[in-house]
Design a protein around this motif. Structure first.
Motif, PDB file in Angstrom:
ATOM      1  N   ALA A   1       0.834  -1.208   0.000  1.00  9.11           N
ATOM      2  CA  ALA A   1       0.000   0.000   0.000  1.00  9.11           C
ATOM      3  C   ALA A   1       0.867   1.256   0.000  1.00  9.11           C
ATOM      4  N   VAL A   2       1.928   1.249   0.787  1.00 10.19           N
ATOM      5  CA  VAL A   2       2.825   2.406   0.833  1.00 10.19           C
ATOM      6  C   VAL A   2       3.536   2.576  -0.516  1.00 10.19           C
ATOM      7  N   ARG A   3       3.934   1.489  -1.122  1.00 16.30           N
ATOM      8  CA  ARG A   3       4.593   1.574  -2.434  1.00 16.30           C
ATOM      9  C   ARG A   3       3.645   2.122  -3.497  1.00 16.30           C
ATOM     10  N   GLU A   4       2.382   1.749  -3.428  1.00 17.28           N
ATOM     11  CA  GLU A   4       1.405   2.302  -4.372  1.00 17.28           C
ATOM     12  C   GLU A   4       1.261   3.806  -4.189  1.00 17.28           C
ATOM     13  N   SER A   5       1.279   4.250  -2.946  1.00 20.40           N
ATOM     14  CA  SER A   5       1.221   5.692  -2.681  1.00 20.40           C
ATOM     15  C   SER A   5       2.454   6.388  -3.237  1.00 20.40           C
ATOM     16  N   GLU A   6       3.611   5.788  -3.042  1.00 14.71           N
ATOM     17  CA  GLU A   6       4.840   6.371  -3.574  1.00 14.71           C
ATOM     18  C   GLU A   6       4.786   6.461  -5.096  1.00 14.71           C
ATOM     19  N   ALA A   7       4.333   5.394  -5.744  1.00 15.95           N
ATOM     20  CA  ALA A   7       4.237   5.404  -7.202  1.00 15.95           C
ATOM     21  C   ALA A   7       3.292   6.503  -7.674  1.00 15.95           C
ATOM     22  N   PHE A   8       2.181   6.663  -6.978  1.00 10.26           N
ATOM     23  CA  PHE A   8       1.235   7.723  -7.323  1.00 10.26           C
ATOM     24  C   PHE A   8       1.914   9.094  -7.205  1.00 10.26           C
ATOM     25  N   LEU A   9       2.623   9.314  -6.108  1.00  5.22           N
ATOM     26  CA  LEU A   9       3.270  10.612  -5.888  1.00  5.22           C
ATOM     27  C   LEU A   9       4.356  10.882  -6.917  1.00  5.22           C
ATOM     28  N   ARG A  10       4.992   9.853  -7.433  1.00  3.55           N
ATOM     29  CA  ARG A  10       6.021  10.031  -8.473  1.00  3.55           C
ATOM     30  C   ARG A  10       5.413  10.484  -9.797  1.00  3.55           C
ATOM     31  N   ARG A  11       4.181  10.077 -10.067  1.00  5.75           N
ATOM     32  CA  ARG A  11       3.552  10.452 -11.342  1.00  5.75           C
ATOM     33  C   ARG A  11       2.568  11.614 -11.191  1.00  5.75           C
ATOM     34  N   LEU A  12       2.439  12.133  -9.985  1.00  6.54           N
ATOM     35  CA  LEU A  12       1.499  13.220  -9.720  1.00  6.54           C
ATOM     36  C   LEU A  12       1.876  14.460 -10.525  1.00  6.54           C
ATOM     37  N   PRO A  13       0.924  15.034 -11.250  1.00  4.42           N
ATOM     38  CA  PRO A  13       1.237  16.252 -12.007  1.00  4.42           C
ATOM     39  C   PRO A  13       1.468  17.434 -11.069  1.00  4.42           C
ATOM     40  N   GLU A  14       2.080  18.469 -11.607  1.00  2.00           N
ATOM     41  CA  GLU A  14       2.371  19.661 -10.806  1.00  2.00           C
ATOM     42  C   GLU A  14       1.107  20.260 -10.206  1.00  2.00           C
ATOM     43  N   VAL A  15       0.026  20.222 -10.984  1.00  5.52           N
ATOM     44  CA  VAL A  15      -1.260  20.735 -10.498  1.00  5.52           C
ATOM     45  C   VAL A  15      -2.248  19.561 -10.476  1.00  5.52           C
ATOM     46  N   PRO A  16      -2.483  18.991  -9.301  1.00  2.00           N
ATOM     47  CA  PRO A  16      -3.407  17.851  -9.213  1.00  2.00           C
ATOM     48  C   PRO A  16      -4.841  18.266  -9.543  1.00  2.00           C
ATOM     49  N   ASP A  17      -5.556  17.357 -10.196  1.00  2.00           N
ATOM     50  CA  ASP A  17      -6.967  17.621 -10.485  1.00  2.00           C
ATOM     51  C   ASP A  17      -7.824  16.843  -9.474  1.00  2.00           C
ATOM     52  N   PRO A  18      -9.133  17.021  -9.512  1.00  3.79           N
ATOM     53  CA  PRO A  18     -10.003  16.336  -8.546  1.00  3.79           C
ATOM     54  C   PRO A  18      -9.848  14.812  -8.551  1.00  3.79           C
ATOM     55  N   ALA A  19      -9.596  14.236  -9.713  1.00  2.00           N
ATOM     56  CA  ALA A  19      -9.398  12.784  -9.777  1.00  2.00           C
ATOM     57  C   ALA A  19      -8.132  12.380  -9.024  1.00  2.00           C
ATOM     58  N   ASP A  20      -7.079  13.194  -9.125  1.00  2.00           N
ATOM     59  CA  ASP A  20      -5.847  12.925  -8.386  1.00  2.00           C
ATOM     60  C   ASP A  20      -6.097  12.981  -6.884  1.00  2.00           C
ATOM     61  N   LEU A  21      -6.850  13.976  -6.457  1.00  2.00           N
ATOM     62  CA  LEU A  21      -7.157  14.109  -5.028  1.00  2.00           C
ATOM     63  C   LEU A  21      -7.959  12.908  -4.524  1.00  2.00           C
ATOM     64  N   ALA A  22      -8.901  12.452  -5.327  1.00  2.00           N
ATOM     65  CA  ALA A  22      -9.708  11.290  -4.941  1.00  2.00           C
ATOM     66  C   ALA A  22      -8.844  10.031  -4.871  1.00  2.00           C
ATOM     67  N   GLU A  23      -7.960   9.869  -5.850  1.00  2.00           N
ATOM     68  CA  GLU A  23      -7.074   8.700  -5.839  1.00  2.00           C
ATOM     69  C   GLU A  23      -6.166   8.732  -4.615  1.00  2.00           C
ATOM     70  N   TYR A  24      -5.637   9.914  -4.304  1.00  6.55           N
ATOM     71  CA  TYR A  24      -4.756  10.044  -3.144  1.00  6.55           C
ATOM     72  C   TYR A  24      -5.508   9.718  -1.851  1.00  6.55           C
ATOM     73  N   ALA A  25      -6.723  10.192  -1.744  1.00  8.81           N
ATOM     74  CA  ALA A  25      -7.532   9.890  -0.560  1.00  8.81           C
ATOM     75  C   ALA A  25      -7.745   8.378  -0.430  1.00  8.81           C
ATOM     76  N   ASN A  26      -8.017   7.711  -1.543  1.00  9.67           N
ATOM     77  CA  ASN A  26      -8.200   6.258  -1.515  1.00  9.67           C
ATOM     78  C   ASN A  26      -6.916   5.541  -1.109  1.00  9.67           C
ATOM     79  N   LEU A  27      -5.788   6.006  -1.628  1.00  9.35           N
ATOM     80  CA  LEU A  27      -4.513   5.398  -1.284  1.00  9.35           C
ATOM     81  C   LEU A  27      -4.199   5.577   0.204  1.00  9.35           C
ATOM     82  N   LEU A  28      -4.473   6.767   0.726  1.00 13.26           N
ATOM     83  CA  LEU A  28      -4.231   7.004   2.156  1.00 13.26           C
ATOM     84  C   LEU A  28      -5.127   6.136   3.024  1.00 13.26           C
ATOM     85  N   THR A  29      -6.373   5.977   2.605  1.00 17.31           N
ATOM     86  CA  THR A  29      -7.302   5.126   3.343  1.00 17.31           C
ATOM     87  C   THR A  29      -6.788   3.689   3.367  1.00 17.31           C
ATOM     88  N   ARG A  30      -6.303   3.208   2.234  1.00 16.54           N
ATOM     89  CA  ARG A  30      -5.765   1.843   2.161  1.00 16.54           C
ATOM     90  C   ARG A  30      -4.529   1.712   3.046  1.00 16.54           C
TER      91      ARG A  30
END
Length: 78
Positions: free
Chosen positions: A24-53
């Protein structure tokens, strides 16, 4: 009759819980590596799901550690 698949002991359950938390932590890291400079609402939702996991797997790992006899009263400095 011998059980071909014996129940996992507490240590094995703890190892599995730790591996799930690591994944789960590695998935969060992978997400943060590909995160665009300006996150959109979908990015925020994905991040929230990753943190919950992450939090759920951390909680599961802690429960497994407690069951395996690795309960720690507190990690806070007194």
């Amino acid at each position: 009759m011998t059980d071909l698949y014996p129940a996992a002991d507490d240590r094995e359950l703890l190892r599995r819980a730790a591996a799930a938390h690591t994944a789960a932590v590695r998935e969060s890291e992978a997400f943060l590596r590909r995160l665009p400079e300006v996150p959109d609402p979908a990015d925020l939702a994905e991040y929230a799901n990753l943190l919950t996991r992450e939090e759920q797997t951390r909680s599961d790992r802690q429960a497994a550690a407690d069951a395996a006899g690795l309960a720690i009263a507190s990690l806070e400095a007194e």
